[in-house]
Scaffold this motif. Structure first.
Motif, PDB file in Angstrom:
ATOM      1  N   ARG A 105       0.836  -1.215   0.000  1.00 58.65           N
ATOM      2  CA  ARG A 105       0.000   0.000   0.000  1.00 58.65           C
ATOM      3  C   ARG A 105       0.865   1.258   0.000  1.00 58.65           C
ATOM      4  N   THR A 106       1.994   1.202   0.679  1.00 62.07           N
ATOM      5  CA  THR A 106       2.912   2.351   0.683  1.00 62.07           C
ATOM      6  C   THR A 106       3.452   2.576  -0.717  1.00 62.07           C
ATOM      7  N   TYR A 107       3.819   1.483  -1.383  1.00 60.21           N
ATOM      8  CA  TYR A 107       4.330   1.589  -2.766  1.00 60.21           C
ATOM      9  C   TYR A 107       3.252   2.183  -3.672  1.00 60.21           C
ATOM     10  N   ALA A 108       2.043   1.700  -3.550  1.00 59.46           N
ATOM     11  CA  ALA A 108       0.951   2.190  -4.397  1.00 59.46           C
ATOM     12  C   ALA A 108       0.663   3.668  -4.133  1.00 59.46           C
ATOM     13  N   ALA A 109       0.892   4.129  -2.907  1.00 58.05           N
ATOM     14  CA  ALA A 109       0.587   5.521  -2.546  1.00 58.05           C
ATOM     15  C   ALA A 109       1.684   6.495  -2.961  1.00 58.05           C
ATOM     16  N   THR A 110       2.837   5.976  -3.353  1.00 54.91           N
ATOM     17  CA  THR A 110       3.959   6.860  -3.728  1.00 54.91           C
ATOM     18  C   THR A 110       3.816   7.268  -5.195  1.00 54.91           C
ATOM     19  N   PRO A 111       3.839   8.570  -5.467  1.00 54.37           N
ATOM     20  CA  PRO A 111       3.647   9.016  -6.850  1.00 54.37           C
ATOM     21  C   PRO A 111       4.852   8.700  -7.737  1.00 54.37           C
ATOM     22  N   ASP A 112       4.600   8.539  -9.041  1.00 51.48           N
ATOM     23  CA  ASP A 112       5.680   8.350 -10.015  1.00 51.48           C
ATOM     24  C   ASP A 112       6.301   9.699 -10.361  1.00 51.48           C
ATOM     25  N   PRO A 113       7.577   9.810 -10.720  1.00 48.21           N
ATOM     26  CA  PRO A 113       8.520   8.697 -10.690  1.00 48.21           C
ATOM     27  C   PRO A 113       8.946   8.375  -9.263  1.00 48.21           C
ATOM     28  N   LYS A 114       9.120   7.120  -8.974  1.00 51.79           N
ATOM     29  CA  LYS A 114       9.522   6.704  -7.636  1.00 51.79           C
ATOM     30  C   LYS A 114      10.558   5.597  -7.754  1.00 51.79           C
ATOM     31  N   TRP A 115      11.343   5.489  -6.720  1.00 53.22           N
ATOM     32  CA  TRP A 115      12.376   4.452  -6.685  1.00 53.22           C
ATOM     33  C   TRP A 115      12.333   3.740  -5.346  1.00 53.22           C
ATOM     34  N   GLY A 138      12.942 -11.037   0.726  1.00 51.66           N
ATOM     35  CA  GLY A 138      13.492  -9.694   0.604  1.00 51.66           C
ATOM     36  C   GLY A 138      12.441  -8.732   0.057  1.00 51.66           C
ATOM     37  N   VAL A 139      12.847  -7.472  -0.084  1.00 55.48           N
ATOM     38  CA  VAL A 139      11.901  -6.437  -0.533  1.00 55.48           C
ATOM     39  C   VAL A 139      11.392  -6.737  -1.944  1.00 55.48           C
ATOM     40  N   SER A 140      12.285  -7.282  -2.801  1.00 55.15           N
ATOM     41  CA  SER A 140      11.891  -7.537  -4.190  1.00 55.15           C
ATOM     42  C   SER A 140      10.838  -8.634  -4.318  1.00 55.15           C
ATOM     43  N   VAL A 145      12.341  -3.481  -6.978  1.00 60.00           N
ATOM     44  CA  VAL A 145      13.466  -2.808  -6.313  1.00 60.00           C
ATOM     45  C   VAL A 145      14.410  -2.230  -7.362  1.00 60.00           C
ATOM     46  N   ASP A 146      14.797  -0.976  -7.195  1.00 58.82           N
ATOM     47  CA  ASP A 146      15.714  -0.318  -8.135  1.00 58.82           C
ATOM     48  C   ASP A 146      17.157  -0.453  -7.701  1.00 58.82           C
ATOM     49  N   MET A 147      17.373  -0.575  -6.413  1.00 55.89           N
ATOM     50  CA  MET A 147      18.755  -0.645  -5.926  1.00 55.89           C
ATOM     51  C   MET A 147      18.800  -1.340  -4.577  1.00 55.89           C
ATOM     52  N   HIS A 148      19.921  -1.994  -4.329  1.00 55.42           N
ATOM     53  CA  HIS A 148      20.125  -2.622  -3.023  1.00 55.42           C
ATOM     54  C   HIS A 148      21.399  -2.062  -2.411  1.00 55.42           C
ATOM     55  N   ILE A 149      21.319  -1.643  -1.154  1.00 52.21           N
ATOM     56  CA  ILE A 149      22.507  -1.180  -0.437  1.00 52.21           C
ATOM     57  C   ILE A 149      22.874  -2.266   0.573  1.00 52.21           C
ATOM     58  N   PRO A 150      24.004  -2.978   0.336  1.00 55.55           N
ATOM     59  CA  PRO A 150      24.344  -4.095   1.224  1.00 55.55           C
ATOM     60  C   PRO A 150      24.905  -3.645   2.562  1.00 55.55           C
ATOM     61  N   GLY A 151      24.968  -4.601   3.481  1.00 54.99           N
ATOM     62  CA  GLY A 151      25.548  -4.325   4.798  1.00 54.99           C
ATOM     63  C   GLY A 151      24.621  -4.816   5.888  1.00 54.99           C
ATOM     64  N   CYS A 152      25.188  -5.030   7.056  1.00 52.01           N
ATOM     65  CA  CYS A 152      24.368  -5.488   8.186  1.00 52.01           C
ATOM     66  C   CYS A 152      24.837  -4.821   9.464  1.00 52.01           C
ATOM     67  N   PRO A 153      24.444  -3.569   9.652  1.00 49.44           N
ATOM     68  CA  PRO A 153      23.704  -2.702   8.736  1.00 49.44           C
ATOM     69  C   PRO A 153      24.666  -1.875   7.898  1.00 49.44           C
ATOM     70  N   PRO A 154      24.201  -1.280   6.797  1.00 46.36           N
ATOM     71  CA  PRO A 154      25.064  -0.348   6.053  1.00 46.36           C
ATOM     72  C   PRO A 154      25.269   0.934   6.860  1.00 46.36           C
ATOM     73  N   SER A 155      26.461   1.520   6.739  1.00 45.83           N
ATOM     74  CA  SER A 155      26.747   2.756   7.482  1.00 45.83           C
ATOM     75  C   SER A 155      26.031   3.927   6.838  1.00 45.83           C
ATOM     76  N   PRO A 156      25.892   5.055   7.533  1.00 47.02           N
ATOM     77  CA  PRO A 156      25.274   6.241   6.928  1.00 47.02           C
ATOM     78  C   PRO A 156      25.973   6.666   5.630  1.00 47.02           C
ATOM     79  N   VAL A 157      27.301   6.569   5.608  1.00 45.93           N
ATOM     80  CA  VAL A 157      28.021   6.957   4.392  1.00 45.93           C
ATOM     81  C   VAL A 157      27.696   5.988   3.248  1.00 45.93           C
TER      82      VAL A 157
END
Ligand code: SF4
Length: 172
Positions: A105-115, A138-140, A145-157
């Protein structure tokens, strides 16, 4: 109590040292995110964070983007309260069965273009929780999904680098 105080004087702090602060590199990276989002979108980047079932480790790193150390709102990176105002859905965690519909529902509520950016090892394929019957994957497994940021957890940078790569490589 006295023994505890004495022990803390002898052993010192047990926490890890804070990461080295590279203000110039961080400012440059954040400014590039801002510049790229203005060029592609004509405005700053609005992010809606969605916790689809994470352990909250990824959220701690995402929250850090807003603290006084990173303070990324000064560079045009904004977290918004509604998916209707978002350009990017930053989704953490394995998607749990209970959160599946909320994510859809969150995905459907996000206007295009969206990532959609899947964050962390759990966001990729369920990570350490993949075998749980409470997870759908997973999310996909639920939204594109347009991109995956790896890490457990990924750092802010790492999160910032991922967002920059996303904006630089997509066509609005
Ligand atoms: S990737 Fe790591 S920190 Fe993030 S939700 Fe999974 S276990 Fe937690």
């Amino acid at each position: 109590m006295r023994r505890l105080l004495l022990k803390s004087f002898v052993h010192g702090p047990l926490t890890e040292p804070a990461p080295a602060r590279d203000e110039a590199a961080l400012a440059e990276l954040a400014a590039r995110v801002n510049g790229a989002s203005r060029k592609r979108l004509g405005r700053t980047l609005a992010i809606r964070e969605v916790d689809a079932g994470s352990c909250n480790g990824c959220e701690l790193e995402i929250h850090a983007l807003n603290n006084v150390f990173y303070d990324l709102e000064r560079f045009g990176l904004r977290f918004v309260a509604s998916p209707r105002h978002a350009d990017v859905l930053l989704v953490t965690g394995p998607v749990t069965a209970h959160m599946r519909e909320a994510l859809e529902r969150t995905y459907a509520a996000t206007p295009d273009p969206k990532w959609v950016v899947a964050v962390g090892d759990c966001g990729r394929d369920g990570g350490v929780f993949a075998a749980s019957r409470a997870c759908v994957g997973g999310v996909s497994a639920v939204v594109p999904v347009d991109m995956h940021i790896p890490g457990c957890p990924p750092s802010p940078v790492a999160l910032l680098r991922g967002l920059l790569a996303l904006i630089e490589n997509v066509t609005a």
